[in-house]
Design an enzyme around this catalytic site. Structure first.
Site, short mmCIF file in Angstrom:
data_model
loop_
_atom_site.label_atom_id
_atom_site.label_comp_id
_atom_site.label_asym_id
_atom_site.label_seq_id
_atom_site.Cartn_x
_atom_site.Cartn_y
_atom_site.Cartn_z
N LYS A 1 -86.62 15.46 -9.27
CA LYS A 1 -87.89 15.73 -8.59
C LYS A 1 -87.85 15.35 -7.11
CE LYS A 1 -90.90 15.49 -12.68
NZ LYS A 1 -92.08 14.83 -13.28
N TYR B 1 -95.90 24.29 -14.73
CA TYR B 1 -96.67 23.26 -15.43
C TYR B 1 -97.97 23.81 -16.04
CZ TYR B 1 -93.85 19.19 -13.92
OH TYR B 1 -92.87 18.25 -13.75
N ASN C 1 -91.93 10.43 -10.73
CA ASN C 1 -91.06 9.75 -11.69
C ASN C 1 -89.65 10.35 -11.77
OD1 ASN C 1 -91.71 12.07 -13.03
ND2 ASN C 1 -92.73 11.08 -14.76
N HIS D 1 -87.50 15.46 -14.66
CA HIS D 1 -88.21 16.23 -15.69
C HIS D 1 -87.22 16.58 -16.79
CE1 HIS D 1 -90.60 19.34 -17.66
NE2 HIS D 1 -89.46 20.01 -17.73
N GLU E 1 -88.61 27.15 -20.05
CA GLU E 1 -88.28 26.55 -18.75
C GLU E 1 -86.94 27.02 -18.19
OE1 GLU E 1 -90.89 22.46 -19.28
OE2 GLU E 1 -88.71 22.33 -19.46
N1 UDP Z 1 -98.05 12.95 -14.69
C1 UDP Z 1 -98.93 12.38 -13.79
N2 UDP Z 1 -99.93 11.58 -14.28
C2 UDP Z 1 -100.07 11.32 -15.61
C3 UDP Z 1 -99.18 11.91 -16.51
C4 UDP Z 1 -98.17 12.72 -16.02
O1 UDP Z 1 -98.84 12.60 -12.58
O2 UDP Z 1 -101.00 10.57 -15.99
C5 UDP Z 1 -96.97 13.84 -14.17
C6 UDP Z 1 -95.58 13.21 -14.24
O3 UDP Z 1 -94.84 13.63 -13.10
C7 UDP Z 1 -95.03 13.80 -15.52
C8 UDP Z 1 -95.61 15.21 -15.47
O4 UDP Z 1 -96.92 15.02 -14.94
O5 UDP Z 1 -93.60 13.76 -15.54
C9 UDP Z 1 -95.70 15.90 -16.80
O6 UDP Z 1 -96.39 15.06 -17.71
P1 UDP Z 1 -95.89 14.89 -19.21
O7 UDP Z 1 -96.96 14.16 -19.94
O8 UDP Z 1 -95.44 16.22 -19.73
O9 UDP Z 1 -94.64 13.90 -19.05
P2 UDP Z 1 -93.05 14.10 -19.17
O10 UDP Z 1 -92.79 15.10 -20.27
O11 UDP Z 1 -92.57 14.58 -17.81
O12 UDP Z 1 -92.52 12.72 -19.49
#
Ligand code: UDP
Length: 137
Positions: free
Chosen positions: A9, A49, A112, A115, A126
Protein backbone atom coordinates in the site's frame (compact mmCIF):
# COMPACT_ATOMS: atom_id res chain seq x y z
CA UNK A 1 -1.23 -24.40 -6.06
CA UNK A 2 -3.37 -21.39 -5.20
CA UNK A 3 -3.14 -17.75 -6.25
CA UNK A 4 -3.88 -14.68 -4.20
CA UNK A 5 -3.83 -10.94 -4.82
CA UNK A 6 -1.65 -8.60 -2.75
CA UNK A 7 -0.96 -4.87 -2.59
CA UNK A 8 1.98 -3.08 -1.03
CA UNK A 9 0.00 0.00 0.00
CA UNK A 10 0.99 3.68 -0.41
CA UNK A 11 2.26 4.11 3.16
CA UNK A 12 4.80 1.30 2.66
CA UNK A 13 5.89 2.34 -0.86
CA UNK A 14 6.33 5.94 0.35
CA UNK A 15 8.58 4.79 3.20
CA UNK A 16 10.68 2.60 0.84
CA UNK A 17 9.57 -0.62 2.54
CA UNK A 18 8.66 -2.43 -0.71
CA UNK A 19 11.96 -4.32 -0.87
CA UNK A 20 11.64 -5.53 2.72
CA UNK A 21 8.07 -6.73 2.10
CA UNK A 22 9.01 -8.46 -1.18
CA UNK A 23 11.86 -10.19 0.67
CA UNK A 24 9.39 -11.57 3.22
CA UNK A 25 7.09 -12.73 0.41
CA UNK A 26 9.85 -14.71 -1.30
CA UNK A 27 11.39 -15.96 1.97
CA UNK A 28 7.99 -17.42 2.89
CA UNK A 29 7.76 -19.51 -0.26
CA UNK A 30 5.49 -17.42 -2.49
CA UNK A 31 6.18 -17.24 -6.22
CA UNK A 32 5.58 -13.76 -7.63
CA UNK A 33 3.57 -14.52 -10.77
CA UNK A 34 2.56 -10.89 -11.43
CA UNK A 35 3.90 -7.55 -10.22
CA UNK A 36 3.62 -3.90 -11.23
CA UNK A 37 3.81 -0.43 -9.75
CA UNK A 38 0.78 1.71 -10.52
CA UNK A 39 -0.98 4.80 -9.18
CA UNK A 40 -4.69 4.23 -8.68
CA UNK A 41 -7.28 6.86 -9.43
CA UNK A 42 -9.85 7.44 -6.70
CA UNK A 43 -12.45 5.75 -8.94
CA UNK A 44 -10.22 2.69 -9.41
CA UNK A 45 -9.75 2.42 -5.63
CA UNK A 46 -13.52 2.72 -5.13
CA UNK A 47 -14.12 -0.06 -7.67
CA UNK A 48 -11.60 -2.31 -5.97
CA UNK A 49 -13.08 -1.75 -2.49
CA UNK A 50 -16.75 -1.69 -3.61
CA UNK A 51 -17.70 -4.27 -0.93
CA UNK A 52 -16.86 -1.63 1.69
CA UNK A 53 -18.81 1.23 0.06
CA UNK A 54 -21.27 1.55 2.96
CA UNK A 55 -18.56 1.48 5.64
CA UNK A 56 -17.65 4.74 7.45
CA UNK A 57 -13.98 4.41 6.48
CA UNK A 58 -14.65 3.95 2.73
CA UNK A 59 -13.96 7.50 1.54
CA UNK A 60 -10.77 7.94 3.58
CA UNK A 61 -9.57 4.48 2.54
CA UNK A 62 -10.02 5.23 -1.17
CA UNK A 63 -8.30 8.62 -0.79
CA UNK A 64 -5.38 6.90 0.95
CA UNK A 65 -5.10 4.15 -1.65
CA UNK A 66 -5.00 6.69 -4.51
CA UNK A 67 -2.65 9.28 -2.97
CA UNK A 68 0.61 7.72 -4.27
CA UNK A 69 1.77 4.56 -6.08
CA UNK A 70 1.16 1.01 -4.95
CA UNK A 71 2.74 -2.30 -5.96
CA UNK A 72 0.17 -4.89 -6.98
CA UNK A 73 1.09 -8.56 -6.91
CA UNK A 74 -0.28 -11.94 -7.81
CA UNK A 75 1.26 -14.53 -5.49
CA UNK A 76 1.23 -18.30 -5.86
CA UNK A 77 1.89 -21.16 -3.45
CA UNK A 78 -0.07 -23.90 -1.74
CA UNK A 79 -2.59 -22.26 0.61
CA UNK A 80 -1.55 -18.82 -0.71
CA UNK A 81 -4.70 -16.96 0.41
CA UNK A 82 -4.54 -17.96 4.08
CA UNK A 83 -0.74 -17.94 4.26
CA UNK A 84 -0.48 -14.39 2.88
CA UNK A 85 -3.06 -13.17 5.39
CA UNK A 86 -1.07 -14.83 8.19
CA UNK A 87 2.11 -13.14 6.99
CA UNK A 88 0.34 -9.74 6.86
CA UNK A 89 -1.21 -9.98 10.33
CA UNK A 90 -4.42 -8.47 11.68
CA UNK A 91 -6.00 -5.42 9.99
CA UNK A 92 -5.25 -3.29 13.05
CA UNK A 93 -1.50 -3.41 13.72
CA UNK A 94 -2.24 -3.09 17.44
CA UNK A 95 -3.76 -6.59 17.24
CA UNK A 96 -1.22 -8.10 14.83
CA UNK A 97 1.11 -10.92 15.86
CA UNK A 98 4.82 -10.16 16.33
CA UNK A 99 6.81 -10.72 13.15
CA UNK A 100 3.93 -9.90 10.80
CA UNK A 101 4.15 -7.20 8.14
CA UNK A 102 1.44 -5.08 9.73
CA UNK A 103 2.95 -5.36 13.22
CA UNK A 104 6.37 -4.37 11.94
CA UNK A 105 5.48 -1.76 9.32
CA UNK A 106 1.88 -0.46 9.54
CA UNK A 107 1.20 3.11 10.64
CA UNK A 108 -2.37 2.49 11.88
CA UNK A 109 -5.55 0.53 11.06
CA UNK A 110 -5.99 2.39 7.75
CA UNK A 111 -2.38 2.79 6.63
CA UNK A 112 -1.57 -0.84 7.23
CA UNK A 113 1.02 -1.42 4.50
CA UNK A 114 -0.52 -4.42 2.75
CA UNK A 115 -3.65 -5.98 1.28
CA UNK A 116 -4.54 -9.62 0.73
CA UNK A 117 -7.55 -11.40 -0.72
CA UNK A 118 -9.67 -12.94 2.06
CA UNK A 119 -11.23 -15.84 0.11
CA UNK A 120 -11.02 -17.64 -3.25
CA UNK A 121 -14.01 -15.66 -4.60
CA UNK A 122 -12.30 -12.41 -3.61
CA UNK A 123 -9.04 -13.44 -5.30
CA UNK A 124 -11.05 -14.34 -8.42
CA UNK A 125 -12.35 -10.74 -8.57
CA UNK A 126 -9.16 -8.97 -7.47
CA UNK A 127 -6.52 -10.67 -9.66
CA UNK A 128 -8.22 -9.81 -13.00
CA UNK A 129 -9.13 -6.33 -11.70
CA UNK A 130 -5.41 -5.55 -12.05
CA UNK A 131 -3.80 -8.21 -14.25
CA UNK A 132 -4.52 -9.61 -17.68
CA UNK A 133 -3.75 -13.30 -18.25
CA UNK A 134 -0.67 -12.32 -20.28
CA UNK A 135 0.80 -10.49 -17.26
CA UNK A 136 0.79 -13.62 -15.06
CA UNK A 137 3.86 -15.77 -15.62
N1 UDP B 1 -9.78 -0.02 7.24
C1 UDP B 1 -9.86 1.22 7.84
N2 UDP B 1 -10.56 1.33 9.02
C2 UDP B 1 -11.17 0.27 9.60
C3 UDP B 1 -11.09 -0.98 8.98
C4 UDP B 1 -10.39 -1.10 7.80
O1 UDP B 1 -9.32 2.21 7.34
O2 UDP B 1 -11.79 0.44 10.68
C5 UDP B 1 -9.03 -0.15 5.96
C6 UDP B 1 -7.70 -0.89 6.10
O3 UDP B 1 -6.76 -0.30 5.21
C7 UDP B 1 -8.07 -2.29 5.67
C8 UDP B 1 -9.07 -2.01 4.56
O4 UDP B 1 -9.81 -0.89 5.03
O5 UDP B 1 -6.93 -3.04 5.25
C9 UDP B 1 -10.02 -3.14 4.26
O6 UDP B 1 -10.65 -3.55 5.46
P1 UDP B 1 -10.86 -5.09 5.80
O7 UDP B 1 -11.75 -5.15 6.98
O8 UDP B 1 -11.26 -5.82 4.55
O9 UDP B 1 -9.40 -5.54 6.27
P2 UDP B 1 -8.25 -6.46 5.60
O10 UDP B 1 -8.94 -7.57 4.85
O11 UDP B 1 -7.45 -5.54 4.69
O12 UDP B 1 -7.43 -6.94 6.77
Amino acid sequence: MERTFAIIKPDAVERKLAGKILDRIEANGFNIVGMKKIKLTKAQAEGFYYVHKERPFFNDLCAFMSRSPVIVLCLEKENAIADWRTLMGATNPANAEPGTIRKDFAVNIEENSSHGSDAPETAAFEIPYFFSALELV
